[in-house]
Design a protein around this motif. Sequence first.
Motif, PDB file in Angstrom:
ATOM      1  N   VAL A 104       0.696  -1.176   0.177  1.00 30.52           N
ATOM      2  CA  VAL A 104       0.139   0.048  -0.033  1.00 30.52           C
ATOM      3  C   VAL A 104       0.849   1.169   0.002  1.00 30.52           C
ATOM      4  O   VAL A 104       0.615   2.314  -0.884  1.00 30.52           O
ATOM      5  N   ILE A 105       1.942   1.325   0.932  1.00 32.01           N
ATOM      6  CA  ILE A 105       2.666   2.374   0.774  1.00 32.01           C
ATOM      7  C   ILE A 105       3.535   2.527  -0.367  1.00 32.01           C
ATOM      8  O   ILE A 105       3.516   3.873  -1.034  1.00 32.01           O
ATOM      9  N   GLY A 106       4.016   1.319  -1.180  1.00 31.76           N
ATOM     10  CA  GLY A 106       4.582   1.589  -2.187  1.00 31.76           C
ATOM     11  C   GLY A 106       3.679   2.160  -3.452  1.00 31.76           C
ATOM     12  O   GLY A 106       4.016   3.036  -4.228  1.00 31.76           O
ATOM     13  N   GLY A 118      -6.506  10.283  -6.809  1.00 32.15           N
ATOM     14  CA  GLY A 118      -7.083   9.351  -6.174  1.00 32.15           C
ATOM     15  C   GLY A 118      -6.060   8.308  -5.719  1.00 32.15           C
ATOM     16  O   GLY A 118      -4.742   8.192  -6.001  1.00 32.15           O
ATOM     17  N   ARG A 119      -6.418   7.127  -5.142  1.00 32.38           N
ATOM     18  CA  ARG A 119      -5.439   6.116  -4.498  1.00 32.38           C
ATOM     19  C   ARG A 119      -5.888   4.830  -5.019  1.00 32.38           C
ATOM     20  O   ARG A 119      -7.079   4.690  -5.388  1.00 32.38           O
ATOM     21  N   VAL A 120      -4.938   3.782  -5.115  1.00 31.65           N
ATOM     22  CA  VAL A 120      -5.029   2.587  -5.777  1.00 31.65           C
ATOM     23  C   VAL A 120      -4.785   1.637  -4.691  1.00 31.65           C
ATOM     24  O   VAL A 120      -3.597   1.712  -3.875  1.00 31.65           O
ATOM     25  N   LEU A 121      -5.770   0.613  -4.523  1.00 31.48           N
ATOM     26  CA  LEU A 121      -5.453  -0.307  -3.429  1.00 31.48           C
ATOM     27  C   LEU A 121      -5.400  -1.788  -3.802  1.00 31.48           C
ATOM     28  O   LEU A 121      -6.520  -1.954  -4.622  1.00 31.48           O
ATOM     29  N   PRO A 167      -6.554 -12.822   2.910  1.00 34.23           N
ATOM     30  CA  PRO A 167      -6.824 -11.722   3.851  1.00 34.23           C
ATOM     31  C   PRO A 167      -7.184 -10.405   2.911  1.00 34.23           C
ATOM     32  O   PRO A 167      -6.489 -10.213   2.021  1.00 34.23           O
ATOM     33  N   ALA A 168      -8.174  -9.381   3.158  1.00 39.74           N
ATOM     34  CA  ALA A 168      -8.375  -8.659   2.378  1.00 39.74           C
ATOM     35  C   ALA A 168      -7.422  -7.420   2.851  1.00 39.74           C
ATOM     36  O   ALA A 168      -6.844  -7.513   3.766  1.00 39.74           O
ATOM     37  N   CYS A 169      -7.132  -6.399   1.865  1.00 37.06           N
ATOM     38  CA  CYS A 169      -6.512  -5.220   2.193  1.00 37.06           C
ATOM     39  C   CYS A 169      -7.296  -4.565   3.388  1.00 37.06           C
ATOM     40  O   CYS A 169      -8.194  -4.089   2.650  1.00 37.06           O
ATOM     41  N   PRO A 170      -6.657  -4.279   4.605  1.00 35.01           N
ATOM     42  CA  PRO A 170      -7.488  -3.545   5.431  1.00 35.01           C
ATOM     43  C   PRO A 170      -7.864  -2.011   5.048  1.00 35.01           C
ATOM     44  O   PRO A 170      -9.176  -1.656   5.205  1.00 35.01           O
ATOM     45  N   GLN A 171      -7.247  -1.431   4.098  1.00 34.87           N
ATOM     46  CA  GLN A 171      -7.302  -0.180   3.723  1.00 34.87           C
ATOM     47  C   GLN A 171      -8.429   0.039   2.614  1.00 34.87           C
ATOM     48  O   GLN A 171      -9.432   0.900   2.527  1.00 34.87           O
ATOM     49  N   ALA A 172      -8.620  -1.203   1.954  1.00 32.72           N
ATOM     50  CA  ALA A 172      -9.681  -1.368   0.859  1.00 32.72           C
ATOM     51  C   ALA A 172     -11.060  -1.717   1.547  1.00 32.72           C
ATOM     52  O   ALA A 172     -12.199  -1.158   1.155  1.00 32.72           O
TER      53      ALA A 172
END
Length: 317
Positions: A104-106, A118-121, A167-172
Amino acid sequence: MVALGGGHGLYASLTALRTVTSNLTAVVTVADDGGSSGRLRRELGVLPPGDLRMALAALCGDDEWGRTWSRVVQHRFRSEGELHGHAVGNLLIVALWELLGDPVIGLEWVGRLLGAHGRVLPMASVPLDIQAEVEVDGRITTVRGQVACATTPGRVLSISLLPPDPPACPQAVEAIREADWVVFGPGSWFTSVLPHLKVPELARALHETRARRVVILNLAPQPGETDGFSPEKHLEVLREHAPALTFDTVLADHRVVGDRRALEKAAEAMGARLVLADVAVSDGSPRHDGPRLASVLAEIFHGNRRSSRGHVRETGA
């Protein structure tokens, strides 16, 4: 806004949505096992970066900086060696993942470099494999892998994910729960749109969020994946994979609808109203036109777009 999908379909919706909202998140499938993404995934054990790269490219601005970086990250090397076919953006993303140790940070750093609107996850924190049940000449077989699912002859009946409880991406998950609107499609139905419904934490958030939900239908069946599918068949398959999930709006281009009443009934079965509009490019190819799609979506979000039966339903964003 949260947009779900992958590949060219998500690119189309993001190109439109970034002009409609200043708060946009793309949640992207991570099951690609072909091409540059597949090679990097197999060699380095990373998430396949290709669909994430395309989403970032779609969010680049229309100024010289954005247009240039969009071309750069989409550029593919052409050679007789090992770099042949690799996309520059894929290598950049994976390099940042290795240096920073967090996908996510990358992706945030790449987005800052590109000036992304916007952001991409990723939808999951681990690489996924799609497994499909395919009917061929009356026999049902199981195929594994996104490329195989998209190219195997026969009719795809259903898909599942491996591992089955990723595991889902928590931020998503957080983005979906906090969204005002969630947009599904367009895109490869079985390999880009439906996989989000098979990640348990993501599916739970999609069912429980108070966000309104929109489905943007494809402009044509996809060879090898949805051959012969009518627009209403796409909705029926979506319901089969998430029977309890309701929607507010189904958006389709009026030129690709053969049986309007059948499509209306399929939309109503999901709790949605049908909106027909002119959202395709003018050259007749099955591609969404960014400005046209943006205009119609803006009207839907603000409750100004009539349904196919001529009624306006208030849907303030």
